[in-house]
Each structure stands twice: as C-alpha cells, then as structure tokens.
Design a protein around this motif. Sequence first.
Motif, PDB file in Angstrom:
ATOM      1  N   SER A   9       0.997  -1.088   0.048  1.00 19.30           N
ATOM      2  CA  SER A   9      -0.095  -0.075   0.113  1.00 19.30           C
ATOM      3  C   SER A   9       0.874   1.167  -0.259  1.00 19.30           C
ATOM      4  O   SER A   9       1.490   1.344   0.922  1.00 19.30           O
ATOM      5  CB  SER A   9      -0.940   0.189   1.106  1.00 19.30           C
ATOM      6  N   GLU A  10       0.782   1.918  -1.277  1.00 16.86           N
ATOM      7  CA  GLU A  10       1.572   3.348  -1.167  1.00 16.86           C
ATOM      8  C   GLU A  10       3.308   2.724  -1.278  1.00 16.86           C
ATOM      9  O   GLU A  10       4.020   3.532  -0.973  1.00 16.86           O
ATOM     10  CB  GLU A  10       1.363   4.144  -0.518  1.00 16.86           C
ATOM     11  N   THR A 417      -2.646  -0.493  -5.972  1.00 11.67           N
ATOM     12  CA  THR A 417      -1.589  -0.783  -5.012  1.00 11.67           C
ATOM     13  C   THR A 417      -0.132  -1.118  -5.689  1.00 11.67           C
ATOM     14  O   THR A 417      -0.206  -0.872  -6.767  1.00 11.67           O
ATOM     15  CB  THR A 417      -2.072  -2.033  -4.416  1.00 11.67           C
ATOM     16  N   GLU A 420       4.837   3.494  -5.439  1.00 12.56           N
ATOM     17  CA  GLU A 420       5.083   4.432  -4.325  1.00 12.56           C
ATOM     18  C   GLU A 420       3.886   5.309  -4.591  1.00 12.56           C
ATOM     19  O   GLU A 420       2.975   5.223  -5.486  1.00 12.56           O
ATOM     20  CB  GLU A 420       6.385   5.123  -4.876  1.00 12.56           C
ATOM     21  N   ALA A 421       3.726   6.307  -3.425  1.00 15.80           N
ATOM     22  CA  ALA A 421       2.588   7.136  -3.332  1.00 15.80           C
ATOM     23  C   ALA A 421       2.176   7.940  -4.579  1.00 15.80           C
ATOM     24  O   ALA A 421       0.978   7.853  -4.919  1.00 15.80           O
ATOM     25  CB  ALA A 421       2.688   7.939  -2.175  1.00 15.80           C
ATOM     26  N   ASP A 425      -1.074   7.150  -7.076  1.00 17.77           N
ATOM     27  CA  ASP A 425      -1.954   8.289  -7.361  1.00 17.77           C
ATOM     28  C   ASP A 425      -2.177   8.772  -8.531  1.00 17.77           C
ATOM     29  O   ASP A 425      -3.413   8.823  -9.353  1.00 17.77           O
ATOM     30  CB  ASP A 425      -1.776   9.215  -6.467  1.00 17.77           C
ATOM     31  N   VAL A 442      -6.895   4.569  -3.686  1.00 18.18           N
ATOM     32  CA  VAL A 442      -5.477   4.086  -3.411  1.00 18.18           C
ATOM     33  C   VAL A 442      -5.513   3.736  -1.852  1.00 18.18           C
ATOM     34  O   VAL A 442      -5.561   4.747  -0.925  1.00 18.18           O
ATOM     35  CB  VAL A 442      -4.296   5.196  -3.682  1.00 18.18           C
ATOM     36  N   GLU A 444      -4.669   2.859   1.894  1.00 21.17           N
ATOM     37  CA  GLU A 444      -3.376   3.286   2.860  1.00 21.17           C
ATOM     38  C   GLU A 444      -3.337   1.719   3.540  1.00 21.17           C
ATOM     39  O   GLU A 444      -4.182   0.818   3.529  1.00 21.17           O
ATOM     40  CB  GLU A 444      -3.762   4.025   3.854  1.00 21.17           C
TER      41      GLU A 444
END
Length: 451
Positions: A9-10, A417, A420-421, A425, A442, A444
């Motif tokens: 996740s991220e 998923t 990276e963040a 996104d 997305v 967390e």
Amino acid sequence: MKIQFIGASETVTGSKYLLHVGRHKLLVDCGLFQGMKNARKKNWQALPIEASQIDAVILTHAHIDHSGYLPALMRHGFSGPIYCSHATRALCRVLLPDAGYLQEEDARYANKAKCSRHQPAEPLYTEQDAIKVLKQFKVLSQHESHQIFPDCQVSLRPVGHILGASAVRIIHGNKSITFSGDVGRPDDLIMFPPETLKKTDYLVVESTYGDRLHPQVDAYEQMRSIIKRTIKRGGIMLMPAFAVGRAQLALHVIQQLKAKKEIPNVPVFLNSPMAITATELFFDYEEKHRLSRAQCESIDKMVTFVKTKAESIELVGRKEPCIIISASGMASGGRVLHHLKSLLPNPKNSILFLGYQAAGTRGFSLTHDHDRIKIHGAYVPVLAEVHNLEALSSHGDYQQIINWLKPLPNPHKTFVTHGEATAADCMRSHIKEQLDWQDVIVPEYLDIFEL
C-alpha cells in the motif's frame, strides 16, 4: 467479503492482501517488505491477524516481495495450503531457501563485523524454515476454476512478468475480486503478453510505473554501447539483476549481441545460484515464454555458471574485462554486494541496473548519483559508470496497463496498489480519466473495505 491491505500500500514491496471469504480467511500474496528501513521493519511487526487463523495463501508469482514472508508466516503458526501455478512453485523452491540462506549469511556477517545495532543479529527465518514451508505448496493449473473452500472458487490467468505469474480471480457467492499481481509488458523480449482479464466486481491492480512511460529506446543498442565502451577501456561490466526474469533477459540480449558480433567476445559469468537454477527452469517451461529451446541452449553454452563460494570469491578478484550478472536486482543483498565493493571505486568499470529501483535500496542510491554507497557497514566510493536500463523492466508502464484493462467492464471498485505514493495516485488518475471508471482509490496500509 472483506479485504484488508497489509502490504504493497503506497509502496512496491511487502504484497499481502487479507481477504475474508465467508467464514474463511485467505491471504493473497505473502511478500517481504524491502527498501526503506521503515518498510523493512514491518517484516518484524505482528500481522493484524494471528497466522494460525489464516486458512490458505494464494500467490500471484514467486518474487520475494510477493512470496518471501511465507517461512516467517509458518514460524508464527500458519499451517494451511499455499496455492500457486506450477512454475511459481518451481521458482519458490529456488527463491525461498536462498532467501533464508542469505538472511542467515547477513546475520552472521553482521555479527562478525559488529555492524548491526542488534546483538546478536538474527535472521527473520532460516533456510530450513524455507524448505519446510515448501511442503505446504499446492499447484493450481492456470485457466481452470478450482474450489478451495466449499463456497470459494479460484482461477489463475497468465500476466507475463515472470514464469508462472498470474492474476488471481476469486469468486464467493455472486461476487468476484481479481488481483492483478505484477503485470508484464506486451513487448517483453522473453515473456508472453499478459492475457485479458475476465469481468470482475472488484479489482486490485499494480502501479509500479503508474507515473511514467517506458522510454522508447533500443535496449539492444543501449546495452551494446555500454558494454563496448566498458570493455574498450579495460573495465568489467556488472549487471545487478533479479534472479528470475531479468537475469535471463540480460543473458538473452548478450547472447544475441555476441551472435551478431556486435560486442567483444569476453567471458560472461552468472554469479547467483538461484539465477542459475531459474535459468535452467526455462527448459522445463518452454510453453510459458518466447525463447526457443535452441536459444536457451545458446545461452547455456555462452555463460559460465559460478556455483560455489570459492568460485565467487575468485571472480570478485578478477581484473580482466568480462560481463558479470549477479543478484539481487536492487543490490539489496547477495553476491552482487561483493562485486560492487570491488568494482565501484574504479572508473574503468560499469554498473548496469535493469529496471525499477525502490526507494531506500542501494540500487536507488546508485542510480540517483550518490557519490558513495554503504556496503557491509563501510562506505564505498562510486567512481564507476552507473546506468539503469528501464527499457528492460518486466513491469508494464501505466499506458500498457491501461490498454490491458480496456476490454474489462467497469468494476464496482478498483484498488490501486504496489506503487510508491505518487505512482499509485497517478495510476488512479489515469484509470479514471482514460477508462472512465469512477470508484478508484489508493488504499493506505491496514485499510479495510467491505465488498
């Protein structure tokens, strides 16, 4: 059904998705966190569920960031079946014991060099733990529906990337959810394109390259140029490569260049026991990749397999021009570290990475112009040429994944998923804008959603 995101996740590592299917609890992927220290610390943290309460695990593929936590899960009490494709089981038989061995080796080295904050340093699990967990593996044939619980059907669909990699579709009652796993490229040099998914109510999709497109470059020409330049000045070419997938691709490209006499006929060494075994597995799964048997045999004849520790030590001391391929692909551990210590301080040499480098790894630091790198507790100056040939990545970029998803009807909800963040996104935005799918999020770390 209910899903909880306890990995990837991220971030691009630690893939784990906890799915509540009626009375049963199913873990899709069981990967190690790698890269940044804060991410790696999660490997030592308790899961949000007792391991003994998990009824089964399903793997999308064998890479350690998707399978590498399995021996630790077993140590904590998991005793259920681990479902996967034929090739994934074969690769895990190579990768998991090697991962356990490397963790033991790293712990021994840290204790000997006193370069760990933990006294004594301990491995997360051992080679014997990894061998033991392999007894829990159960093979599922791709393209077929399998009933793993009385009320739960599972099917696997090839997605390229590496041997055995599959999207996992789970049906419970009248609801379905599909996990993409890592999605390969339609133009991969050795793997077939990912197959189109079937209709699904919910989708979990990767986003490693969610914020970028692969450069439109000639991978053969780039590799040819770097090799020729390095050999001409009397240097050694080192390619840190994932033992499964990228190592075999690098060998294929080098063999093709040699056959056309486009690079000097210098020795080629493969210094990774698990990459050696993975390369041999390409003979056993000819129908799963693009390489012919003749091409596999040509690679076999060209390369020198470095199997023993003594042979590896001798190769580290080599000064004559050659090409060395060694794991790991992000220089996070393994024999490649000894080559880097030897080769980085000499400007004659070149280091060529072959794909995505996660933040916090040595590969990330080296490909982002750091002038020194920490290896085994000491800093090594970076004077060698360093390149990253992302054109050889085994992940589809955002447009390739969007094109792959286009035939799919709009799912009720899509979870982005394994990125990276920023990448995750951006992938979310691309899906909404290009596919007109409205419910795209997305998640967390530790988020829970009712399906």
